[in-house]
Enzyme design. Structure first.
Site, short mmCIF file in Angstrom:
data_model
loop_
_atom_site.label_atom_id
_atom_site.label_comp_id
_atom_site.label_asym_id
_atom_site.label_seq_id
_atom_site.Cartn_x
_atom_site.Cartn_y
_atom_site.Cartn_z
N LYS A 20 0.04 -1.53 0.03
CA LYS A 20 -0.07 0.12 0.22
C LYS A 20 1.11 1.29 0.03
O LYS A 20 2.20 1.43 0.14
CB LYS A 20 -1.18 0.07 1.47
CG LYS A 20 -1.61 0.60 1.30
CD LYS A 20 -2.50 1.06 3.13
CE LYS A 20 -3.03 2.13 3.88
NZ LYS A 20 -1.87 3.41 3.17
N LYS A 25 7.22 0.70 1.64
CA LYS A 25 8.06 0.13 0.39
C LYS A 25 9.44 0.29 0.18
O LYS A 25 10.38 0.05 -0.08
CB LYS A 25 7.61 0.02 -0.80
CG LYS A 25 5.91 -0.85 -1.00
CD LYS A 25 5.04 -0.14 -2.34
CE LYS A 25 4.90 1.37 -2.47
NZ LYS A 25 3.78 1.23 -1.71
N LYS A 51 4.86 8.83 -7.78
CA LYS A 51 5.65 9.77 -6.98
C LYS A 51 6.73 9.29 -7.75
O LYS A 51 7.08 10.81 -7.45
CB LYS A 51 5.09 9.22 -5.45
CG LYS A 51 3.88 9.65 -5.38
CD LYS A 51 4.29 8.95 -3.13
CE LYS A 51 4.97 8.71 -2.47
NZ LYS A 51 4.29 7.32 -2.50
N ASP A 137 -1.40 -0.72 -4.59
CA ASP A 137 -3.05 -0.67 -3.87
C ASP A 137 -3.77 -0.84 -4.96
O ASP A 137 -4.40 -2.04 -4.10
CB ASP A 137 -3.02 1.11 -4.00
CG ASP A 137 -2.61 1.33 -2.47
OD1 ASP A 137 -1.00 1.75 -2.43
OD2 ASP A 137 -2.88 2.51 -1.84
N1 ADP Z 1 10.42 1.20 10.09
C1 ADP Z 1 9.74 2.41 10.17
N2 ADP Z 1 10.43 3.45 11.49
C2 ADP Z 1 10.21 4.64 10.83
N3 ADP Z 1 9.19 5.49 9.88
C3 ADP Z 1 9.61 4.69 8.41
C4 ADP Z 1 9.09 2.97 8.80
N4 ADP Z 1 9.49 2.67 7.62
C5 ADP Z 1 8.64 3.53 6.55
N5 ADP Z 1 8.64 4.40 6.94
C6 ADP Z 1 8.76 6.26 7.13
O1 ADP Z 1 6.76 5.97 6.96
C7 ADP Z 1 7.25 7.45 5.64
C8 ADP Z 1 6.35 6.65 4.16
O2 ADP Z 1 7.72 5.14 3.44
P1 ADP Z 1 7.82 4.86 2.30
O3 ADP Z 1 9.17 3.82 2.06
O4 ADP Z 1 8.29 6.47 1.60
O5 ADP Z 1 6.79 4.37 1.12
P2 ADP Z 1 6.19 4.09 0.20
O6 ADP Z 1 7.18 4.03 -1.02
O7 ADP Z 1 5.39 2.20 0.41
O8 ADP Z 1 4.60 4.92 0.34
C9 ADP Z 1 8.22 7.87 4.89
O9 ADP Z 1 8.52 8.59 5.74
C10 ADP Z 1 9.56 6.52 5.79
O10 ADP Z 1 10.99 7.52 6.36
MG MG Z 2 7.61 4.32 -2.07
#
Ligand code: ADP
Ligand code: MG
Length: 298
Positions: A20, A25, A51, A137
């Site tokens: 999601k 990710k 994105k 998603d």
């Molecule tokens: N294990 C974790 N501990 C703290 N923050 C996290 C963790 N995993 C993800 N985040 C935070 O959550 C936010 C979204 O993560 P992101 O990797 O960009 O999500 P996605 O790629 O799934 O959209 C980021 O700001 C990231 O730093």
């Molecule tokens: Mg991402």
């Protein structure tokens, strides 16, 4: 660009990480890429989220132009113009997406994968790993490409214990199951992210058991991730001695040793609803002090 010595020459392992939006990710994928690269593997991280922010913590917080942007500007693109060097020589690519509200968001993936394949880039760079970071998603035509067309061999899903994240993982399992008979990718396992309490772990474990899948790694929510991201880096790069970096390295090692993926058994919509309702009742009972369970403390 520095050409690194390949640790053990072998077939390219292509992996897709789905989940999601906002679930972690890109954070997880970038840390896996960094850890695999530290192990001596040649890695490409392929961002497949419109994105286009998959690879920025591999590049000191800097964004790169996407393949779709380059195509729009120049009409045609040499694959090498779209590949940027990141931490420890990791190859960074962002597929990109159409302007919001226009066209299929998965088109970027189809175009980008075709471009790199046509130009034999994976072979030329002698990659050990290509890791696709895919928004999961909606498993629409474009987003399903890495699963459907025999591009990725193994799919990993990042989920937390939040219902919407599990709902997205279950949808992904449906997509995998659908294409499994026609040579599609299979599921390598679940990466449980932001797991900081017993009940969160118990929910994900139960979902894994019900769908006949397994959890590869539990990744806690950690301020070291936040701190590293603010510095524009992965935790593996910024805080290599932290407990969190150790967990990402363990995850990367499990992925490098992983061979046998399986077809998951997704829950039907009603089954998933009933499963969630049971957990809702259980958490309420724990909150009210009616039940005490070692594995399910809040
Ligand atoms: N294990 C974790 N501990 C703290 N923050 C996290 C963790 N995993 C993800 N985040 C935070 O959550 C936010 C979204 O993560 P992101 O990797 O960009 O999500 P996605 O790629 O799934 O959209 C980021 O700001 C990231 O730093
Ligand atoms: Mg991402």
């Amino acid at each position: 660009m520095v050409i690194k010595k390949t640790k053990q020459p072998k077939k390219i392992k292509q992996i897709a990480v789905y989940g999601k939006g906002g679930i972690g990710k890109s954070t997880t994928t970038s840390n896996i890429s960094a850890a695999l690269s530290d192990m001596g593997f040649k890695v490409m991280q392929f961002g497949c989220d419109p994105k286009a922010d998959s690879t920025n913590t591999l590049r000191d917080g800097e964004y790169i132009p996407t393949i779709l942007e380059l195509l729009k500007e120049n009409g045609r693109v040499q694959a090498k113009q779209a590949i940027f060097e990141g931490y420890n020589g990791i190859y960074c690519v962002e597929a990109g997406g159409p302007s919001p509200g226009v066209g299929c968001a998965g088109r970027g993936i189809i175009t980008a994968v075709q471009l790199l394949k046509q130009q034999n880039i994976f072979e030329e760079l002698e990659l050990d790993y290509v890791i696709y970071d895919v928004l999961g998603d909606v498993v629409c035509g474009g987003f399903a490409v890495p699963i459907r067309e025999g591009i990725a061999q193994h799919v990993f899903t990042v989920t937390s214990s939040d219902f919407m994240a599990i709902y997205a993982a279950n949808n992904l399992f449906r997509g995998i199951q659908k294409y499994s008979n026609s040579g599609g990718a299979l599921l390598g396992g679940i990466i449980a992210n932001s797991v900081s309490s017993g009940y969160q772990k118990a929910i994900i474990d139960d979902f894994a058991a019900k769908t006949k899948t397994k959890v590869l790694q539990y990744v806690p929510r950690s301020i070291t991730v936040t701190q590293s991201e603010l510095a524009g880096k992965t935790t593996v790069e910024a805080q290599p001695d932290s407990q969190q970096a150790k967990i990402y390295r363990e995850l990367a090692k499990s992925i490098s040793e992983h061979e046998q993926s399986t077809t998951p058994s997704p829950l039907e919509a009603l089954e998933l609803r009933q499963w969630a309702a049971q957990w809702s009742d259980q958490i309420l009972a724990i909150e009210k002090g009616e039940v005490r369970s070692a594995g399910a403390q809040i």
